[in-house]
Design a protein around this motif. Structure first.
Motif, mmCIF file in Angstrom:
data_model
loop_
_atom_site.group_PDB
_atom_site.id
_atom_site.type_symbol
_atom_site.label_atom_id
_atom_site.label_comp_id
_atom_site.label_asym_id
_atom_site.label_seq_id
_atom_site.Cartn_x
_atom_site.Cartn_y
_atom_site.Cartn_z
ATOM 1 N N TRP A 104 35.667 51.147 34.240
ATOM 2 C CA TRP A 104 36.151 49.808 33.908
ATOM 3 C C TRP A 104 35.189 48.735 34.389
ATOM 4 O O TRP A 104 34.961 47.726 33.708
ATOM 5 N N PRO C 79 44.769 32.241 43.452
ATOM 6 C CA PRO C 79 44.205 32.969 44.602
ATOM 7 C C PRO C 79 42.815 33.459 44.236
ATOM 8 O O PRO C 79 42.650 34.516 43.649
ATOM 9 N N HIS D 7 53.016 34.291 37.870
ATOM 10 C CA HIS D 7 51.930 33.802 37.007
ATOM 11 C C HIS D 7 51.510 34.943 36.091
ATOM 12 O O HIS D 7 51.164 36.027 36.589
ATOM 13 N N VAL D 64 42.209 27.731 33.170
ATOM 14 C CA VAL D 64 41.049 28.015 34.022
ATOM 15 C C VAL D 64 39.820 27.927 33.117
ATOM 16 O O VAL D 64 39.419 28.902 32.480
ATOM 17 N N MET D 85 32.077 33.532 33.644
ATOM 18 C CA MET D 85 32.421 34.104 34.952
ATOM 19 C C MET D 85 33.837 33.702 35.362
ATOM 20 O O MET D 85 34.442 34.320 36.234
ATOM 21 N N ASN D 87 36.341 34.181 33.696
ATOM 22 C CA ASN D 87 37.262 35.242 33.270
ATOM 23 C C ASN D 87 37.833 35.988 34.469
ATOM 24 O O ASN D 87 39.002 36.367 34.477
ATOM 25 N N ALA D 88 36.988 36.200 35.482
ATOM 26 C CA ALA D 88 37.451 36.906 36.679
ATOM 27 C C ALA D 88 38.520 36.093 37.408
ATOM 28 O O ALA D 88 39.438 36.661 38.009
ATOM 29 N N LEU D 89 38.424 34.769 37.354
ATOM 30 C CA LEU D 89 39.443 33.935 38.006
ATOM 31 C C LEU D 89 40.748 33.920 37.222
ATOM 32 O O LEU D 89 41.826 33.825 37.806
ATOM 33 N N ARG D 92 42.327 37.050 38.372
ATOM 34 C CA ARG D 92 42.823 36.953 39.757
ATOM 35 C C ARG D 92 44.042 36.062 39.884
ATOM 36 O O ARG D 92 44.820 36.197 40.835
ATOM 37 N N SER D 93 44.176 35.103 38.967
ATOM 38 C CA SER D 93 45.299 34.165 39.051
ATOM 39 C C SER D 93 46.602 34.787 38.591
ATOM 40 O O SER D 93 47.658 34.176 38.744
ATOM 41 N N ALA D 94 46.513 35.970 37.988
ATOM 42 C CA ALA D 94 47.675 36.506 37.286
ATOM 43 C C ALA D 94 48.269 37.722 37.977
ATOM 44 O O ALA D 94 47.569 38.566 38.519
ATOM 45 N N ASP D 95 49.615 37.800 37.931
ATOM 46 C CA ASP D 95 50.311 39.006 38.384
ATOM 47 C C ASP D 95 50.199 40.105 37.336
ATOM 48 O O ASP D 95 50.331 41.285 37.646
ATOM 49 N N ILE D 110 40.211 42.440 30.239
ATOM 50 C CA ILE D 110 40.986 43.679 30.321
ATOM 51 C C ILE D 110 40.317 44.640 31.311
ATOM 52 O O ILE D 110 40.980 45.232 32.173
ATOM 53 N N LEU D 112 38.231 43.962 33.823
ATOM 54 C CA LEU D 112 38.346 43.495 35.209
ATOM 55 C C LEU D 112 39.752 43.721 35.745
ATOM 56 O O LEU D 112 39.932 44.087 36.915
ATOM 57 N N ARG D 114 41.915 46.057 34.773
ATOM 58 C CA ARG D 114 42.066 47.496 35.024
ATOM 59 C C ARG D 114 41.300 47.905 36.283
ATOM 60 O O ARG D 114 41.763 48.701 37.079
ATOM 61 N N ARG D 115 40.102 47.329 36.439
ATOM 62 C CA ARG D 115 39.276 47.641 37.610
ATOM 63 C C ARG D 115 39.966 47.267 38.910
ATOM 64 O O ARG D 115 39.818 47.935 39.924
ATOM 65 N N THR D 116 40.734 46.151 38.872
ATOM 66 C CA THR D 116 41.326 45.636 40.101
ATOM 67 C C THR D 116 42.818 45.931 40.206
ATOM 68 O O THR D 116 43.497 45.425 41.103
#
Lengths: 154, 154, 154, 154
Positions: A104, C79, D7, D64, D85, D87-89, D92-95, D110, D112, D114-116
């Motif tokens: 991923w 966050p 969120h 964002v 970049m 996109n990563a935020l 991160r902002s979302a549950d 998608i 990122l 899945r990765r996190t």
């Protein structure tokens, strides 16, 4: 001139097969022989193999790390503290991207590169299809040498 | 081992006096002689002088650039596209920070380093006082050699 | 129109005096009454006071958090996981900045705002002098009402 | 409590079909009715449709943004200046993440997520296969209601 060196990123999973690591090692070695800075995410697996290949040929590598520590693998290391968000910086640091194997994290880097117009070639790895099942085109090459030739011809 | 090199950032304004540039040049040269990677914001003024000093001694420099272009000044360049937000990455990349001269950008780097516990020494530059007019302590050194000695002793 | 609301950041230390918190609370309340989105770093001290003042007047607040958790203080929370690097996003999110009290983190935000041309006013807090001891100009106001009036007149 | 709202991010291409926009609009509307903050990348297409759906039900949206301007579409807007970049935020902002339609930017989000470890469900969009042609599993739902139900059950 030292400063005008090309920068190519080699991306791939931290947990990689022996074959993927051998491929990444050879790509790192070839890029170093061509005086290209080898950019990676600075960790293990495909990344460590590319760095080690680069080092074996006396090249310079840049590790763009997710954490705040410097593992000491790459010639120059930037511990970004950005987590997986550093993937975008790996992509931005590179004139072109070579992906070895699939994960991923790797897919996020391929997607960001395609989104921002940076040339990408895959050696092995994942494929993508659109909503109708048609393949979404990404260049692929079989060998380290042909992948390196591909990115340097862009 | 190549990878375990120390990294020290040299920060200061893009528009700098001759004296500030001479100071930064000497700091870059001394750091390179000590096998330290010289990290800067990659642009002109104090940054260019430190890079040039590093190069004159055969050292390796890392330019953490605000824009998306690679000017070709540093050995390795990361065009972050982050604007002034890249100041935080300059700070994170460094084991210690040497500030030469003053500007708002430089002050933001000093403040971030102090906030995150990275040793900082100033050669010339701005000073800070609290709400009661009492000086807020930042280490200062007069000469390039003493500043380099200071950061390497941390 | 909801979407065209102005955004003003209220910045200051997480460990703040009662007086600083009372000031921040009143600033948050006044901004909310004027239909301004109150942006903060989302944590305690001056930040929490400004958020609470905003909430007391039925306003909308945005917390730009350094960590990866959502403490549930602000109406909307992001966050970022960026650590102190999120200070740059607090600044970018704001049309203007009001700083209450002094700390290294707060100073980094003032410096970034000045660097990027965003209006800043300080209520209490640190002051800056150049290499010759001359004060580097930052606007200051005594009261919450005059600080709010100052930023909204920019 | 206002601050403890969930969120959820709705992601998808800026150039989207009518059907994709109708889907995103309904998802935004349903999330708002359930008192969920709707997070998007703040621009057009799928993003604008989700924001408009949220607004139609009196909800709160967070944009964002990649650029440094505030288009005024969302309740709260953070012009990150980070380009893609950001996109990563968004992630991160979302549950949890709901993807509508396919594009390289959407795929990066998608990947990122899945990765996190953030739950993701796709309504339409691209699919991914591994090096052996086997599908890489991502949850899919047919309707806005079932997608919303899916993410809120995580």
């Amino acid at each position: 001139m030292l400063g005008s060196r090309r920068h190519v990123a080699v991306v791939g999973p931290a947990e990689a097969s022996e074959r993927e690591c051998a491929t990444a090692h050879e790509i790192g070695r070839l890029l170093a022989l061509l005086d290209v800075v080898v950019v990676t995410g600075g960790l293990g697996g495909v990344m460590a193999a590319a760095i080690e290949g680069c080092r074996s040929a006396g090249g310079v590598s840049l590790g763009v790390l997710p954490g705040s520590d410097r593992p000491g693998r790459s010639s120059v290391e930037i511990p970004t503290g950005l987590g997986e968000m550093r993937n975008a910086l790996v992509v931005r640091s590179a004139d072109a991207l070579i992906a070895v194997g699939g994960s991923w994290g790797t897919l996020s880097e391929i997607a960001l590169a395609r989104r921002t117009g940076i040339p990408v070639v895959c050696v092995g790895g994942w494929s993508v299809a659109d909503a109708h099942g048609a393949p979404v085109d990404v260049a692929t090459e079989e060998s380290p040498a042909s992948a390196v030739e591909w990115v340097l011809s862009r």
